[in-house]
Scaffold this active site. Structure first.
Site, PDB file in Angstrom:
ATOM      1  N   GLU A 292      -0.860   2.167   7.753  1.00 37.89           N
ATOM      2  CA  GLU A 292      -0.972   3.386   6.661  1.00 37.89           C
ATOM      3  C   GLU A 292      -1.791   4.657   7.078  1.00 37.89           C
ATOM      4  OE1 GLU A 292       0.929   3.263   3.801  1.00 37.89           O
ATOM      5  OE2 GLU A 292       0.640   0.809   3.962  1.00 37.89           O
TER       6      GLU A 292
ATOM      7  N   HIS B 230       0.318   6.372   8.647  1.00 38.83           N
ATOM      8  CA  HIS B 230       1.269   7.554   8.215  1.00 38.83           C
ATOM      9  C   HIS B 230       0.947   8.831   7.939  1.00 38.83           C
ATOM     10  CE1 HIS B 230       4.166   5.143   6.794  1.00 38.83           C
ATOM     11  NE2 HIS B 230       3.772   4.021   5.912  1.00 38.83           N
TER      12      HIS B 230
ATOM     13  N   GLU C 172       8.043   4.153   8.362  1.00 38.59           N
ATOM     14  CA  GLU C 172       7.959   2.875   8.070  1.00 38.59           C
ATOM     15  C   GLU C 172       8.205   2.484   9.561  1.00 38.59           C
ATOM     16  OE1 GLU C 172       6.549   2.097   5.455  1.00 38.59           O
ATOM     17  OE2 GLU C 172       6.658   3.499   4.064  1.00 38.59           O
TER      18      GLU C 172
ATOM     19  N   ALA D 187       0.665  -0.865  -0.090  1.00 35.21           N
ATOM     20  CA  ALA D 187       0.141  -0.069  -0.020  1.00 35.21           C
ATOM     21  C   ALA D 187       1.147   1.747   0.051  1.00 35.21           C
ATOM     22  CB  ALA D 187      -0.625  -0.129   0.664  1.00 35.21           C
ATOM     23  N   MET D 188       0.247   2.426   0.256  1.00 36.91           N
ATOM     24  CA  MET D 188       0.957   3.389  -0.391  1.00 36.91           C
ATOM     25  C   MET D 188       0.624   4.527   0.746  1.00 36.91           C
ATOM     26  SD  MET D 188       3.796   5.535  -0.838  1.00 36.91           S
ATOM     27  CE  MET D 188       4.294   7.840  -0.933  1.00 36.91           C
ATOM     28  N   GLU D 189       0.455   5.621   1.602  1.00 39.99           N
ATOM     29  CA  GLU D 189       0.409   6.817   2.479  1.00 39.99           C
ATOM     30  C   GLU D 189      -0.300   7.780   1.634  1.00 39.99           C
ATOM     31  OE1 GLU D 189       4.782   7.186   2.951  1.00 39.99           O
ATOM     32  OE2 GLU D 189       3.560   4.807   2.741  1.00 39.99           O
TER      33      GLU D 189
END
Length: 858
Positions: A300, A303, A322, A266-268
């Site tokens: 996520e 973040h 991270e 995934a990407m935050e």
């Protein structure tokens, strides 16, 4: 691909301040290109400054600085070929740069990725700007410490949905397909996000904010089935973060888009978190896999504060993002959801990722010195088990040392001081030191600036109504000496066999101990009989390898599944795994322990982790080829026992894990063929699409099916997952023609048009099918071909594919010749850093496998 150095970033940050990006994207220009017009408002701090913006366009139509058209020929044209637009002779004060470009769609999960769903022909787009790919989407000053407001407008086909960092609103007539995204607070360029296409959406509202879940239409029924669970996890995590963080959620919405062919988990992106759409389950999964999805949601969301609100200054501090999100993801999930054994999953699955990475030559400190991350190419390599799993383990040990309240006080101080700004390791440690009054800087030097894994080993003696344990402490450095020994606060579990149930272990006492690292051993003395099991690091609160003394190993060999706590069992399984990898425990003994205890194990994460290690490492790598059939037979027997135990319908996840491993370990095609023909395993589970492709893949490896069977299954399941399954099966066929066809599909040099090459997921699927231990003879000629082909492919297609071809395409042969050829490849100056790093890790794993085999022959 433009590579930015840390020195260049520091110079640029001193010269300019960026205020606002106004970005206009036109997604209606066809299948190859999209239009990107970017206006950047920024100020220069001194007269006569020279700097540059990054962009990687297919074509630049205009570049206008303060109303003056820039000449795009000559030196500027040469710089643009390297992904940079020079800006020279800036006056002190405000400036405006406008750049009009055509950009190219990606098929590698970088920049603006374009995907056409084979299930219905619909097209979907999404951005992945991390870590230095924003300039594939818009012109940018692409570094994390030049934050700015983002104001984005989009033109898309009128039937599409558009999502972004801010709330998206249609503007103008519906047929115009125009969208306006709400401007963001100041964020970094790598966090700019967009998703566009005919996404299926499920929406709700929580705490006054719009929440959304989005997926491509062909997966809509599966999202609908899980929407309540996904929203429940999201709300619970959101509310818990607001209980422990004083700073409220800093953005205007919370969308979660499950997108195709995504490289990461995934990407935050603030306001629009993107996930790989395998998290929308279209086939049966275990509860451990649902827990993993929930953990990623929690990770996520963390973040949004640590990474998005407060962002690292340079990429040497990616661990601040991270490690923190990894620790908080597991902790918040444990505190607020039904998943209360998450730390067992962390111990048996994620933590091993850190242990393995930390014992390779490519290891690095959790917080490396800045000079070790000189540019973005080097930084890209550090999104690994060190920055995630080891860093999270270090934070867990820090919380154990400081106490949770003090830790959170320090975190909140950090957020207050640096909100919407940037911070460094020193800033973070200062906040923790202020909150605790303790020397956190010294702790950080020992834990975050060093490499390697410590080892704790007990020596137990008993007599005269007393017993003692000397805990020997070896540092993780090459000599294991004091400078590399870390301080540890650990719990030591003392266990005895239950008198009436000798296969059960009962906790007698849990003792806390502090090892300061200054001394090579700690001595403890007790009255009474020695315990049957002395378990160091019980509770798994620190990051270290442990060993079991002979008496304790005898106890767990007899009663491991009788340990009452799943985390304790995970610690023991990890110790056994480490001993196999270090050549201190014969692999056959690990298989014996698995055979004896997995059929009685109740924690699905442990079952999956142990079976995976037994199947992919012990059977395929650590045992000589002539002993592999017996290992596979032992694994199948363990799976049969699990199936017998769960045939009454209990433990569906355990049953599914056993079936998957049984399929992957089969050597006789007859039983698998019966399952495939009958559409289910007797007593369940049903052979849903995932299990059907896995079964067909194993039958392909065994030579029991051919292309016609694969085509028939693809006609039955023509989805994107089906396309990947078919690619994997075709590459897994054992005949020479099938292998060469797969090879040409992957590496043919005339396939240089980005639009016609395989996507990242189809590359992965083909590579996963190609190398099989059963096919050594037919694959022998491909080993020398692989290494130069990997260098060429990586150079042509970039770091994401370079990493993939080394991660999934490394030869399955375990021999000195493969090692020699790989070492020669590392000397090739043309190899991309991403390829070089992954190859170095693979070669180190190969050396370890050869060492384990050698130990067995002694």
């Amino acid at each position: 691909m433009s590579v930015l150095t840390r020195e260049e970033a520091q110079i640029r940050a001193r010269l300019i301040e960026v205020h606002r990006y106004t970005i206009d994207l036109d997604l209606t220009r066809g299948e190859e290109l999209f239009g990107s017009t970017t206006t950047i408002r920024f100020s220069a701090r001194q007269a006569g400054a020279d700097t540059f913006a990054e962009l990687a366009p297919a074509a630049v139509h205009r570049a206008v600085l303060d109303g003056r058209e820039l000449d795009l020929t000559g030196d500027i044209a040469e710089a643009l070929a390297d992904g940079r637009l020079p800006l020279t002779g800036l006056t002190e004060g405000e400036h405006e740069l406008r750049v009009e470009t055509d950009m190219r769609y990606s098929h590698t999960g970088e920049g603006m990725h374009r995907f056409t769903d084979p299930a219905d022909g619909e097209t979907y787009l999404y951005t992945m700007c991390c870590m230095a790919d924003a300039n594939d989407v818009f012109a940018a000053f692409d570094q994390p410490d030049l934050k700015a407001v983002f104001d984005v407008r989009v033109t898309a086909p009128p039937q599409w949905t558009v999502l972004g960092n801010g709330i998206a609103t249609r503007v103008g007539a519906p047929e115009e397909g125009r969208w306006q995204l709400a401007p963001t607070p100041p964020i970094s360029t790598y966090l700019m996000a967009l998703a566009a296409g005919p996404y299926h959406s499920v929406r709700t509202e929580h705490a006054g904010l719009p929440f959304g879940l989005h997926v491509r239409r062909s997966l809509a029924p599966y999202l609908e089935a899980d929407a309540d669970e996904l929203f429940d996890i999201t709300r619970r995590c959101f509310d818990r973060y607001h209980e422990i963080f004083e700073e409220p959620y800093p953005f205007d919405s919370y969308d979660q888009a499950f997108v195709p062919e995504f490289n990461s988990g995934a990407m935050e992106n603030p306001g629009l978190v993107t996930f790989r759409d395998e998290f929308v389950f279209r086939s049966a999964v275990t509860d451990a896999e649902r827990q993993t999805r929930a953990m990623v949601i929690a990770h996520e969301m963390a973040h949004m504060w640590f990474g998005d609100l407060v962002t690292m200054t340079w990429w040497d501090d990616i661990w601040l993002n991270e490690s923190f999100a990894e620790y908080m993801g597991y902790q918040i999930l444990t505190e607020t959801t039904r998943y209360t054994d998450t730390w067992a999953d962390f111990g048996v699955r994620r933590k091993n990722w850190g242990y393995d990475a930390d014992q390779r030559p490519s290891t690095h400190p959790v917080a490396p010195e800045p000079e070790l991350v000189p540019d973005t190419a080097a930084a890209r390599l550090n999104f690994d088990g060190i920055s995630y799993a080891k860093g999270a383990s270090a934070l867990r040990q820090l919380v154990t040392w400081l106490g949770e309240k003090t830790f959170l006080d320090g975190i909140n101080d950090h957020f207050t001081r640096h909100r919407f700004g940037n911070a460094t390791l020193a800033d973070f440690i200062d906040s923790l030191a202020r909150a605790s009054g303790r020397d956190v800087h010294a702790w950080a030097d020992r834990w975050l600036r060093t490499t390697g894994v410590d080892t704790l080993a007990p020596v137990v003696t008993a007599g005269g109504g007393r017993w003692s344990a000397e805990i020997r402490h070896q540092g993780g450095g090459p000599d294991g000496d004091a400078p590399t020994r870390r301080p540890h606060r650990i719990a030591i579990g003392l266990y005895d066999h239950a008198p009436a149930a000798p296969h059960q272990l009962v906790l007698r006492e849990r003792v806390e101990a502090d090892l300061d690292g200054a001394e090579p051993a700690l001595s403890l003395s007790f009255t009474g009989p020695r315990p049957d099991l002395l378990l160091l690091n019980d509770g798994d609160l620190t990051y270290t390898k442990i060993r079991l003394d002979p008496g304790s190993w005898k106890a767990v060999h007899r009663a491991l599944s009788g340990l009452p706590d799943a985390v304790s069992r995970a610690v023991v399984w990890n110790a056994a795994r480490d001993m196999v990898r270090d050549g201190d425990l014969p692999p056959a003994e690990f298989l014996e322990a698995a055979r004896a205890h997995l059929p009685h194990e109740t924690d699905i994460a442990i079952v999956q982790g142990v079976l995976a290690f037994a199947r992919t490492q012990i059977a395929d790598r650590y045992l000589p080829a002539d002993r592999r059939p017996a290992a596979l037979a032992a694994i199948r027997a363990t799976c049969r026992d699990l199936l017998r135990r769960t045939e009454d319908g209990t433990g569906a996840g355990l049953r599914l894990a056993a079936v998957r491993t049984f399929i992957g370990s089969a050597t006789d095609p007859a039983e698998l063929t019966d399952w495939l023909d009958g559409d289910s395993v007797p007593g369940g589970p049903a052979l849903d699409p995932e299990l059907r492709w896995q079964t067909l893949g194993r039958l392909a490896v065994l030579g029991a099916v051919g292309p016609a069977h694969i085509d028939a299954e693809l006609a039955r399941d023509s989805s994107a997952t089906g396309q990947e399954g078919a690619a994997r099966c075709r590459a897994a066929l054992p005949d020479a023609a099938a292998k060469e066809a797969a090879w040409q599909t992957l590496f043919a040099p005339d396939r240089d048009d980005q639009g016609t090459e395989l996507s990242n997921y189809l590359v992965t699927a083909t590579l996963a099918g190609f190398w099989q231990p059963e096919h050594h003879d037919v694959l022998a000629d491909y080993v020398p071909r692989y290494f130069p082909a990997a260098v060429t492919l990586g150079t042509r297609r970039g770091p994401a594919i370079a990493d993939t071809v080394a991660r999934f395409g490394f030869p399955s042969t375990v021999d000195a010749e493969t090692l020699r050829r790989g070492e020669e490849c590392l000397a090739n100056p043309d190899a991309l850093p991403a390829l070089r790093r992954r190859l170095a890790d693979q070669l180190d794993d190969l050396r370890r496998a050869l060492h384990v085999r050698e130990k067995q022959s002694e």
